[in-house]
Design an enzyme around this catalytic site. Structure first.
Site, PDB file in Angstrom:
ATOM      1  CD  GLN A 106     -21.535  18.677  16.733  1.00 29.88           C
ATOM      2  OE1 GLN A 106     -21.208  17.596  16.259  1.00 29.88           O
ATOM      3  NE2 GLN A 106     -22.155  18.793  17.896  1.00 29.88           N
TER       4      GLN A 106
ATOM      5  CD  GLU B  61      -4.330  10.257  -6.815  1.00 28.63           C
ATOM      6  OE1 GLU B  61      -3.363  11.012  -7.036  1.00 28.63           O
ATOM      7  OE2 GLU B  61      -5.299  10.151  -7.569  1.00 28.63           O
TER       8      GLU B  61
ATOM      9  N   GLY C 122       0.851  -1.193   0.000  1.00 31.46           N
ATOM     10  CA  GLY C 122       0.000   0.000   0.000  1.00 31.46           C
ATOM     11  C   GLY C 122       0.877   1.229   0.000  1.00 31.46           C
TER      12      GLY C 122
ATOM     13  CG  ASP D 220       5.214  14.695  -7.532  1.00 32.74           C
ATOM     14  OD1 ASP D 220       5.018  14.224  -6.395  1.00 32.74           O
ATOM     15  OD2 ASP D 220       6.347  14.891  -8.010  1.00 32.74           O
TER      16      ASP D 220
END
Lengths: 261, 381
Positions: B336, B363, B131, B240
């Protein structure tokens, strides 16, 4: 078929309008402007005609520097060329002055059809299209919901009280369109890039053979005396009590206060 | 310094906002519930040029810059987050590496269909045991003379179910670690390629996420993307740009949460006045707006550096880290503000809350972003 479409750069209808301190105009600072929605339908109709029959679509606007953005968004939708009539004298022009300037720019070219939005959402006047037809000496049809082109003619539908009126006009003609005539396309990213590369032709009144006095404030027959904001909407009222009582109250209020019954 | 969007950027913003408000927003709740999107949306996105925003017009793309891409991602995510995930993968993780590392034939073969929404791409990097440590991946691509033979299992593949074009990272060399990895292009229908388990997700539910199984999958030799053994640097350079897009996606979700909470706070009355009149609500809204704006400036700056052809690894990670944490935080505040109504499906904020979470994970998790940023400052250790 070469089609010209007149467009106007107007405040976004969703933006809050502030009136200028002198009361004769609106404060444009920070106000978002867009192409008048009705004109977008005009551009769309012209593009559909071009897709069907070939030819060109030319956009025209008469307005300040910022109005070039309305042309840019029409070019991004797919129009081929754009003319910006930009002159300090236009600042004080009324609707007839604007129509005269547009007529001068159109008259020199040979367009088969001139399309305009039915009205502009900023002042709701619906004058420029009809006045333009008069200055050009062309037939006109207003608030058109359907447009079909024949040999040198256009057949148009107009919604009138309880019926649809079908008219035939000889071309070249000025036709103003209703929003129901079509669903305008969204400009695509490649369209926006192409629009960026398409030059906008800028013309002064002098370039069009007009003197400032013929179009500007000296020629204006309409003078804006005052602008005031619409009255604030009153807060809603919630009725209370037994349902039978509330219904009675509601009917009475609708009758006496709202005066809708 | 210029803090103004250009004329074109503003046109892009308006177009995408109008399209997304008209076409995505009304479908968002149902797309979330049914975990699917109408397939025709992809063609519409393609016609608008949004499936290949920075692909040159010559290859059928939008021909625009990374700032435009940020604008597109924010506006789409503001309306519906799953479609922005579909876009992100197609643009950043598939179109980009083909454009940057593909040969002429590969660009001509794949980019026009991907950019026009006639085909969808996916990115196959993650594996069950690789991962955050992607360099340890185990999938292999065996050189069999005139073709490659792929073996392995890729997981968490966004767009995997629909994808026609798959960028697969696999080991072509015996070198351990990241050096032996190459990038290859697989296609739907390649023998030995199949879609495995389809995942049920917390958020961005309308986009597909699945396993891609490669079992003696044969692909022609010319599907190698870039140089052999350079796959890991392709993956990193791809990420990137991807991270800048995810930053903007996160900001779109944050904005949706803020806009919904703002409208609700002005409407909802308690103790005789709208809850927007209470300072507790006002401070939440003020902080949301401030963080969103800060995140947007980080994303635009990273995008600008990328458009200048300058290094932006650190800035992309900063933007992604800050924006995704802003999205999660803003969505929490929005729930909330809605109170009990924020916890039920009748209102959209619980969806924003679920959608926001993924931006802190995919990502590169927030932890990985901090690792990247720290490494840029401290130097590699």
């Amino acid at each position: 078929m070469d089609v010209a479409v007149c467009v106007k750069h107007v405040p976004d209808t969703e933006a809050a309008i502030r009136i200028r301190a002198d009361g004769h105009g609106i404060d444009e600072n920070g106000l978002p402007f867009v192409m008048n929605y009705y004109d977008e339908h005009g551009v769309e109709e012209a593009l559909r005609i071009k897709e069907r029959l070939g030819g060109t679509v030319t956009l025209l606007t008469a307005g300040p520097v910022r109005a070039a953005l309305a042309l840019r968004s029409g070019l991004a939708m797919g129009a081929d060329a754009a003319v910006h009539i930009e002159d300090p004298a236009l600042e004080g022009a009324d609707h007839l002055g604007v129509a005269k300037a547009l007529a001068a720019a159109i008259g020199a070219q040979r367009y088969d059809l001139i399309l305009c939005g039915k009205l502009a959402t900023d002042d709701n006047a619906a004058i420029v299209g009809p006045a333009l037809a008069e200055f050009l000496g062309f037939p006109q049809a207003t608030a058109v919901t359907k447009l079909e082109l024949g040999d040198g003619t256009a057949t148009v539908h107009r919604e009138v009280e309880g019926a649809i009126e079908v008219l035939r006009v000889a071309l070249p003609a000025v036709i103003t369109v209703e929003r129901s005539i079509n669903e305008p396309r969204y400009p695509s990213l490649p369209g926006i890039m192409k629009a960026k590369r398409t030059p906008v032709t800028t013309k002064t009144l002098g370039d069009l053979g007009l003197a400032p006095g013929e179009v500007g404030i000296a020629a204006a027959r309409v003078e804006v005396l005052d602008l005031s904001p619409p009255p604030q909407r009153r807060a809603g009222r919630i009725l209370q009590g037994e349902p039978a009582e509330m219904v009675k109250d509601l009917v009475r209020l609708l009758h006496e206060e709202a005066k809708v019954l | 310094m210029e803090f103004e969007l250009s004329e074109e950027h503003r046109l892009v913003q308006r177009t995408v906002r109008e399209w997304a408000t008209a076409r995505l927003l009304p479908l968002a709740a149902e797309m979330d519930r049914s975990s699917r999107y109408p397939p025709e949306l992809i063609r519409e996105l393609g016609d608008l040029g949004l499936m290949g925003v920075f692909i040159p017009e010559a290859y059928g793309g939008g021909g625009m810059d990374t700032i435009s891409y940020c604008i597109v991602m924010e506006e789409i995510a503001r309306a519906e987050a799953a479609i922005s995930a579909v876009l992100s993968v197609n643009n950043s993780l598939v179109c980009y590496p083909i454009l940057a590392f593909g040969d002429d034939r590969q660009k001509r073969q794949y980019l026009p269909d991907l950019a026009r929404g006639r085909k969808i791409g996916c990115y196959c990097l993650t594996e069950p045991t690789a991962g955050s440590d992607a360099g340890s991946l185990a999938a292999t691509a065996r050189d069999a003379g005139d073709h490659w033979v792929l073996n392995g299992t890729k997981i968490f593949v966004t767009n995997g179910v629909e994808a026609n074009v798959l960028i697969v990272y696999a080991r072509t060399e015996t070198d351990p670690g990241s050096r032996g990895i190459s990038a290859l292009i697989a296609e739907k229908g390649d023998p030995g390629l199949s879609v495995g388990k389809v995942e049920h997700k917390l958020g961005i539910r309308a986009s597909s996420t699945c396993e891609i199984v490669l079992d003696e999958c044969r692909i022609p030799k010319d599907r190698l993307l870039g140089q052999r053994g350079r796959g890991f640097s392709i993956a990193l350079s791809t990420l990137d740009g991807g991270r800048i897009g995810i930053a903007s996606q996160a900001l779109g979700i944050a904005r949706a949460a803020m806009e919904d909470a703002t409208a609700y706070a002005k409407e909802r009355r308690q103790f005789g006045r709208p809850i927007a009149a209470f300072q507790g609500t006002q401070w939440k809204i003020a902080d949301m707006a401030t963080r969103i704006q800060a995140g947007r400036l980080l994303a635009y700056r990273a995008a600008w550096l990328r458009d200048q052809g300058r290094r932006h690894t650190r800035e992309a990670s900063m933007a992604k880290l800050f924006a995704s944490e802003t999205a999660m935080w803003a969505a929490t505040q929005a729930v909330q503000i809605f109170g009990g109504y924020g916890y039920i499906q009748e209102y959209p904020v619980e969806r924003h809350f679920r959608d926001a979470k993924i931006t802190e994970i995919y990502e590169g998790t927030s932890e990985v972003q901090r690792m990247v940023i720290a490494r840029q400052i401290l130097g590699a250790s």
